[in-house]
Design a protein around this motif. Structure first.
Motif, PDB file in Angstrom:
ATOM      1  N   ASP A   9       0.859  -1.134   0.090  1.00  0.00           N
ATOM      2  CA  ASP A   9      -0.212   0.116   0.061  1.00  0.00           C
ATOM      3  C   ASP A   9       0.955   1.252   0.020  1.00  0.00           C
ATOM      4  O   ASP A   9       0.736   2.226  -0.678  1.00  0.00           O
ATOM      5  CB  ASP A   9      -0.841   0.023   1.122  1.00  0.00           C
ATOM      6  N   ASP A  10       1.848   1.396   1.051  1.00  0.00           N
ATOM      7  CA  ASP A  10       2.952   2.486   1.074  1.00  0.00           C
ATOM      8  C   ASP A  10       3.721   2.573  -0.306  1.00  0.00           C
ATOM      9  O   ASP A  10       4.008   3.899  -0.540  1.00  0.00           O
ATOM     10  CB  ASP A  10       3.724   2.085   2.364  1.00  0.00           C
ATOM     11  N   HIS A  11       4.152   1.862  -0.969  1.00  0.00           N
ATOM     12  CA  HIS A  11       4.812   1.758  -1.995  1.00  0.00           C
ATOM     13  C   HIS A  11       4.409   1.952  -3.450  1.00  0.00           C
ATOM     14  O   HIS A  11       4.897   2.276  -4.226  1.00  0.00           O
ATOM     15  CB  HIS A  11       6.070   0.855  -1.829  1.00  0.00           C
ATOM     16  N   VAL A  12       3.238   0.998  -3.486  1.00  0.00           N
ATOM     17  CA  VAL A  12       2.886   1.022  -5.043  1.00  0.00           C
ATOM     18  C   VAL A  12       1.634   1.835  -5.181  1.00  0.00           C
ATOM     19  O   VAL A  12       1.461   2.461  -6.284  1.00  0.00           O
ATOM     20  CB  VAL A  12       2.306  -0.303  -5.272  1.00  0.00           C
ATOM     21  N   ALA A  13       1.090   2.237  -4.275  1.00  0.00           N
ATOM     22  CA  ALA A  13      -0.280   3.115  -4.370  1.00  0.00           C
ATOM     23  C   ALA A  13       0.057   4.591  -4.690  1.00  0.00           C
ATOM     24  O   ALA A  13      -0.571   5.155  -5.366  1.00  0.00           O
ATOM     25  CB  ALA A  13      -1.070   3.019  -3.088  1.00  0.00           C
ATOM     26  N   ASN A  14       1.425   4.958  -4.478  1.00  0.00           N
ATOM     27  CA  ASN A  14       2.013   6.339  -4.958  1.00  0.00           C
ATOM     28  C   ASN A  14       2.066   6.286  -6.130  1.00  0.00           C
ATOM     29  O   ASN A  14       2.374   7.386  -6.795  1.00  0.00           O
ATOM     30  CB  ASN A  14       2.973   6.661  -3.985  1.00  0.00           C
ATOM     31  N   GLN A  15       2.407   5.098  -7.025  1.00  0.00           N
ATOM     32  CA  GLN A  15       3.041   5.146  -8.393  1.00  0.00           C
ATOM     33  C   GLN A  15       1.771   5.205  -9.488  1.00  0.00           C
ATOM     34  O   GLN A  15       0.549   5.174  -8.930  1.00  0.00           O
ATOM     35  CB  GLN A  15       3.610   3.711  -8.336  1.00  0.00           C
ATOM     36  N   SER A  16       1.977   5.679 -10.464  1.00  0.00           N
ATOM     37  CA  SER A  16       0.909   5.636 -11.501  1.00  0.00           C
ATOM     38  C   SER A  16       0.832   4.184 -12.069  1.00  0.00           C
ATOM     39  O   SER A  16       1.472   3.497 -12.719  1.00  0.00           O
ATOM     40  CB  SER A  16       1.645   6.540 -12.619  1.00  0.00           C
ATOM     41  N   VAL A  17      -0.356   3.797 -11.507  1.00  0.00           N
ATOM     42  CA  VAL A  17      -0.647   2.247 -11.633  1.00  0.00           C
ATOM     43  C   VAL A  17      -2.311   2.317 -12.244  1.00  0.00           C
ATOM     44  O   VAL A  17      -3.053   3.390 -11.760  1.00  0.00           O
ATOM     45  CB  VAL A  17      -0.609   1.308 -10.629  1.00  0.00           C
ATOM     46  N   TYR A  18      -2.603   1.263 -12.966  1.00  0.00           N
ATOM     47  CA  TYR A  18      -3.929   1.235 -13.258  1.00  0.00           C
ATOM     48  C   TYR A  18      -4.882   0.851 -12.067  1.00  0.00           C
ATOM     49  O   TYR A  18      -4.501  -0.298 -11.723  1.00  0.00           O
ATOM     50  CB  TYR A  18      -4.166   0.098 -14.726  1.00  0.00           C
ATOM     51  N   GLN A  19      -5.682   1.676 -11.890  1.00  0.00           N
ATOM     52  CA  GLN A  19      -6.499   1.300 -10.552  1.00  0.00           C
ATOM     53  C   GLN A  19      -7.073  -0.181 -10.521  1.00  0.00           C
ATOM     54  O   GLN A  19      -7.177  -0.728  -9.449  1.00  0.00           O
ATOM     55  CB  GLN A  19      -7.532   2.272 -10.323  1.00  0.00           C
ATOM     56  N   ALA A  20      -7.823  -0.520 -11.827  1.00  0.00           N
ATOM     57  CA  ALA A  20      -8.298  -1.765 -11.757  1.00  0.00           C
ATOM     58  C   ALA A  20      -7.376  -3.067 -11.441  1.00  0.00           C
ATOM     59  O   ALA A  20      -7.691  -4.102 -10.812  1.00  0.00           O
ATOM     60  CB  ALA A  20      -9.047  -1.867 -13.309  1.00  0.00           C
ATOM     61  N   VAL A  21      -6.323  -2.784 -12.106  1.00  0.00           N
ATOM     62  CA  VAL A  21      -5.212  -3.819 -12.170  1.00  0.00           C
ATOM     63  C   VAL A  21      -4.716  -3.859 -10.600  1.00  0.00           C
ATOM     64  O   VAL A  21      -4.384  -4.893  -9.890  1.00  0.00           O
ATOM     65  CB  VAL A  21      -3.957  -3.628 -13.016  1.00  0.00           C
ATOM     66  N   TYR A  22      -4.469  -2.719  -9.833  1.00  0.00           N
ATOM     67  CA  TYR A  22      -4.004  -2.690  -8.629  1.00  0.00           C
ATOM     68  C   TYR A  22      -5.019  -3.158  -7.656  1.00  0.00           C
ATOM     69  O   TYR A  22      -4.761  -4.038  -6.815  1.00  0.00           O
ATOM     70  CB  TYR A  22      -3.773  -1.197  -8.261  1.00  0.00           C
TER      71      TYR A  22
END
Length: 130
Positions: free
Chosen positions: A55-68
């Motif tokens: 949560d701390d390290h990936v949520a801050n990145q630009s990722v596709y929300q559905a994939v996340y």
């Protein structure tokens, strides 16, 4: 149309042997974890820390929300299984501590001939296979 050769079926599973083999699936507690609750705390906290880390390290990145969301749902399921396993181990370790505590003071022979038939243990599982 058959060619005359048959494909061998799945070999039969010896459920009694599978249950006996479970006794060999052991893992010693880490150093300093002499109480069942300490082992449970370590296992539960490490599982929950994994979710926090992602949560701390990936949520801050630009990722596709559905994939996340899909991968986090899978991670939550895996952590839930880990927590259930940690709780099961806690209950078993607690039972061992209790038996170890009362066994020396029993005045009869209840613990002398403790037997558990693998066939009877396997009956406790509702699934048709291991």
């Amino acid at each position: 149309m058959s060619t005359g050769t048959s494909t061998p079926g799945r070999p039969p599973i010896d459920l009694d042997q599978k249950v006996r083999d479970l006794l060999q699936h052991t893992e010693a507690n880490a150093t300093g974890e002499d109480a069942p609750i300490r082992n449970f705390d370590r296992r539960a906290n490490s599982s929950l820390a994994l979710i926090k880390y992602i949560d701390d390290h990936v949520a801050n990145q630009s990722v596709y929300q559905a994939v996340y969301d899909r991968h986090m749902a899978l991670l939550h399921r895996m952590v839930l299984v880990s927590l259930i396993e940690a709780f099961e181990r806690f209950i078993k370790e607690l039972a061992v501590v209790c038996v170890d505590a009362i066994a020396p003071i029993t005045i009869d022979n209840r613990f002398d001939q403790f037997t558990a038939s693998p066939g009877l243990l396997a009956i406790q599982f509702g699934a048709g296979s291991v």
